[in-house]
Design an enzyme around this catalytic site. Structure first.
Site, PDB file in Angstrom:
ATOM      1  N   ARG A 183       0.823  -1.229   0.000  1.00 31.89           N
ATOM      2  CA  ARG A 183       0.000   0.000   0.000  1.00 31.89           C
ATOM      3  C   ARG A 183       0.851   1.272   0.000  1.00 31.89           C
ATOM      4  NH1 ARG A 183      -3.211  -3.339  -0.949  1.00 31.89           N
ATOM      5  NH2 ARG A 183      -5.378  -3.456  -0.288  1.00 31.89           N
ATOM      6  N   SER A 260     -10.952  -0.481   2.687  1.00 29.00           N
ATOM      7  CA  SER A 260     -10.327  -0.695   3.998  1.00 29.00           C
ATOM      8  C   SER A 260      -9.966   0.654   4.581  1.00 29.00           C
ATOM      9  CB  SER A 260      -9.050  -1.514   3.851  1.00 29.00           C
ATOM     10  OG  SER A 260      -9.325  -2.785   3.324  1.00 29.00           O
ATOM     11  N   GLU A 363      -5.779   4.301   5.807  1.00 28.13           N
ATOM     12  CA  GLU A 363      -5.330   4.115   4.432  1.00 28.13           C
ATOM     13  C   GLU A 363      -5.751   5.263   3.508  1.00 28.13           C
ATOM     14  OE1 GLU A 363      -7.129   1.833   1.334  1.00 28.13           O
ATOM     15  OE2 GLU A 363      -5.747   0.203   1.786  1.00 28.13           O
TER      16      GLU A 363
HETATM   17  N1  EPU Z   1     -11.583 -10.570   9.548  1.00 26.94           N
HETATM   18  C1  EPU Z   1     -12.248 -10.405  10.724  1.00 26.94           C
HETATM   19  N2  EPU Z   1     -13.432  -9.726  10.718  1.00 26.94           N
HETATM   20  C2  EPU Z   1     -13.968  -9.222   9.590  1.00 26.94           C
HETATM   21  C3  EPU Z   1     -13.310  -9.387   8.362  1.00 26.94           C
HETATM   22  C4  EPU Z   1     -12.092 -10.067   8.368  1.00 26.94           C
HETATM   23  O1  EPU Z   1     -11.777 -10.844  11.761  1.00 26.94           O
HETATM   24  O2  EPU Z   1     -15.049  -8.583   9.672  1.00 26.94           O
HETATM   25  C5  EPU Z   1     -10.267 -11.249   9.558  1.00 26.94           C
HETATM   26  C6  EPU Z   1     -10.313 -12.665   9.087  1.00 26.94           C
HETATM   27  O3  EPU Z   1      -9.480 -13.387   9.924  1.00 26.94           O
HETATM   28  C7  EPU Z   1      -9.719 -12.596   7.695  1.00 26.94           C
HETATM   29  C8  EPU Z   1      -8.746 -11.457   7.831  1.00 26.94           C
HETATM   30  O4  EPU Z   1      -9.378 -10.555   8.738  1.00 26.94           O
HETATM   31  O5  EPU Z   1      -9.084 -13.781   7.356  1.00 26.94           O
HETATM   32  C9  EPU Z   1      -8.443 -10.756   6.539  1.00 26.94           C
HETATM   33  O6  EPU Z   1      -9.650 -10.280   5.953  1.00 26.94           O
HETATM   34  P1  EPU Z   1      -9.784 -10.090   4.374  1.00 26.94           P
HETATM   35  O7  EPU Z   1      -9.393 -11.333   3.677  1.00 26.94           O
HETATM   36  O8  EPU Z   1     -11.133  -9.539   4.069  1.00 26.94           O
HETATM   37  O9  EPU Z   1      -8.669  -9.051   4.010  1.00 26.94           O
HETATM   38  P2  EPU Z   1      -8.208  -7.678   4.690  1.00 26.94           P
HETATM   39  O10 EPU Z   1      -6.822  -7.887   5.170  1.00 26.94           O
HETATM   40  O11 EPU Z   1      -9.181  -7.163   5.665  1.00 26.94           O
HETATM   41  C10 EPU Z   1      -7.119  -6.805   2.508  1.00 26.94           C
HETATM   42  C11 EPU Z   1      -7.072  -5.502   1.767  1.00 26.94           C
HETATM   43  C12 EPU Z   1      -8.324  -5.321   0.940  1.00 26.94           C
HETATM   44  C13 EPU Z   1      -8.438  -6.488  -0.031  1.00 26.94           C
HETATM   45  C14 EPU Z   1      -8.479  -7.785   0.784  1.00 26.94           C
HETATM   46  C15 EPU Z   1      -8.483  -9.014  -0.091  1.00 26.94           C
HETATM   47  C16 EPU Z   1      -5.743  -3.983   3.096  1.00 26.94           C
HETATM   48  C17 EPU Z   1      -5.770  -2.810   4.030  1.00 26.94           C
HETATM   49  N3  EPU Z   1      -6.937  -4.411   2.708  1.00 26.94           N
HETATM   50  O12 EPU Z   1      -8.195  -6.704   3.429  1.00 26.94           O
HETATM   51  O13 EPU Z   1      -8.184  -4.145   0.195  1.00 26.94           O
HETATM   52  O14 EPU Z   1      -9.583  -6.392  -0.838  1.00 26.94           O
HETATM   53  O15 EPU Z   1      -7.306  -7.868   1.618  1.00 26.94           O
HETATM   54  O16 EPU Z   1      -7.226  -9.189  -0.628  1.00 26.94           O
HETATM   55  O17 EPU Z   1      -4.683  -4.464   2.736  1.00 26.94           O
HETATM   56  C18 EPU Z   1      -8.564  -1.810   0.394  1.00 26.94           C
HETATM   57  O18 EPU Z   1      -7.336  -1.671   0.487  1.00 26.94           O
HETATM   58  O19 EPU Z   1      -9.336  -0.799   0.409  1.00 26.94           O
HETATM   59  C19 EPU Z   1      -9.115  -3.133   0.309  1.00 26.94           C
HETATM   60  C20 EPU Z   1     -10.430  -3.361   0.320  1.00 26.94           C
END
Ligand code: EPU
Length: 371
Positions: A183, A260, A363
């Site tokens: 990012r 995010s 972010e």
């Molecule tokens: N989780 C929770 N609660 C929730 C949602 C998720 O505990 O409500 C936990 C779960 O353990 C899950 C982990 O968080 O396995 C990761 O969640 P997710 O796979 O949805 O990914 P993220 O890390 O929250 C990142 C990016 C997203 C991108 C997704 C998928 C960042 C800041 N965010 O989210 O990007 O779509 O991975 O690759 O790196 C963005 O940057 O705006 C964005 C949406």
């Protein structure tokens, strides 16, 4: 100047001119009146609008899709230039693995990102498919190295053409000069260079990049590292994102967000060990926080998980803002203003810090509003 400002999908169209509410141009639906909004539909007018504001010393905000900004409700002095430049052209080289041909696709900054991904998939070009369903304009993607589901634009970007506002010169920055990281890039956090177009190197293959992201691997029923048709990956990613409220949908208030809100924290090995101990202490010895490799001696954890485990529930509301009911990392506006959103964000970050000793970093870009 064209007569209608292209609206953010799902939001009403705004007329260019004075006092346009920026709330109509951001996916959060937040933002005060702009003194003046200009629409740049071609590169010459984009450069001219920027140069004109800079010559006159007027404050300038260059806005793409409005999907990664938190804009204050106060009147915004100066010019807002909406980047609505269009156009794509292809060249070819032999830079693929083993001298394989690649398509070098150059895309104007104002092209809506998801249409670029859809076109690449339809044209049998691989490398962008996991970035399906992300709102915003193409020119914004290199700035914060947009990424999702195991892909990031740094994997395919070979060059970014920018206008340097200090000199008025246009320069082509090769990928190596862009300092891509999670990012992050050299373009982030400063506004002296405006992206004009972006060149992606795409593989001529109906197959997408190897699938690595656990959730995506499970959803397409592949083995980790396997390659499946790019179109199948696009569909799977769109379905996953919709389930998390991460695809803009005017009928779904959970999508009124900036994606995010916080980046996923990266800790060095020692800090990570301390964090694991704190998790065990607080949540029990069997609870393991998510952890991912993040370069030598560094590991990344999940901000969404931290928020969840700090005790915030999905849908938790505070004044005119709420945590999305589908994903704890998306903060949404429920008719409130920037102050409501920032107050909620501070509450969330404060709760995580108290629970786990980890500082969350926002972010989106803040305009007028302060973190
Ligand atoms: N989780 C929770 N609660 C929730 C949602 C998720 O505990 O409500 C936990 C779960 O353990 C899950 C982990 O968080 O396995 C990761 O969640 P997710 O796979 O949805 O990914 P993220 O890390 O929250 C990142 C990016 C997203 C991108 C997704 C998928 C960042 C800041 N965010 O989210 O990007 O779509 O991975 O690759 O790196 C963005 O940057 O705006 C964005 C949406």
């Amino acid at each position: 100047m064209p007569d209608v400002v292209p609206p953010v999908p799902g939001l009403p169209a705004a007329r260019p001119g004075p006092a346009i509410p920026l709330a109509t141009l951001t996916t959060l639906g937040i933002g005060g009146p702009a003194e003046r909004v200009l629409v740049a539909r071609d590169e010459a007018s984009l450069i001219e609008a920027i140069a004109d504001a800079d010559r006159a010393g007027r404050p300038l905000l260059v806005l793409g899709g409005g999907s990664n900004v938190v804009v204050s409700d106060d009147p915004l002095p100066g010019d807002v230039v909406l980047v609505r430049t269009r156009g794509t052209h292809d060249a070819e080289d032999a830079g693929g693995p083993g001298g394989a041909p690649r398509v070098l696709r150059t895309v104007a900054a104002g092209e809506p990102w998801d249409a670029v991904v859809a076109a690449a998939v339809a044209d049998g070009l691989a490398g962008l498919e996991c970035l399906s369903g992300i709102p915003g304009a193409t020119g914004a993607t290199p700035i914060q190295n947009v990424g999702a589901y195991g892909q990031e634009v740094a994997d395919t970007i070979v060059a970014v053409r920018v206008l340097d506002r200090r000199t008025g010169e246009v320069a082509t920055l090769p990928a190596e000069a862009l300092g891509f990281a999670y990012r992050d890039s050299v373009l982030k956090g400063r506004d002296d260079r405006v992206v004009l177009d972006v060149t992606f190197a795409l593989e001529r293959s109906g197959l997408g990049a190897p699938v690595r992201y656990g959730e995506l691997v499970r959803s397409v029923g592949a083995a980790a590292g396997e390659r499946v048709p790019a179109a199948q990956l696009r569909d799977a990613v769109l379905a996953l994102r919709r389930g998390k409220g991460m695809v803009l949908d005017p009928s779904d208030p959970d999508t009124r967000s900036a994606g995010s809100f916080f980046t996923n924290p990266i800790l060095d090995d020692d800090a990570f060990a301390a964090f694991r101990a704190r998790v065990a202490d607080r949540l029990g010895p069997d609870v393991q926080p998510p952890e991912y490799e993040a370069g030598p001696g560094r590991r990344k954890t999940s901000a969404a998980w931290l928020i969840d485990r700090a005790g915030f529930e999905k849908g938790h509301a505070r004044d005119g803002a709420a945590i999305s009911s589908k994903h704890t990392l998306a903060l949404t506006s429920r008719g409130g203003d920037a102050a409501d959103l920032v107050a909620l964000a501070r509450e969330v970050a404060g709760g995580v810090e108290r629970a786990f000793g980890i500082a969350l970093h926002p972010e989106p870009v803040f305009v007028g509003a302060r973190w």
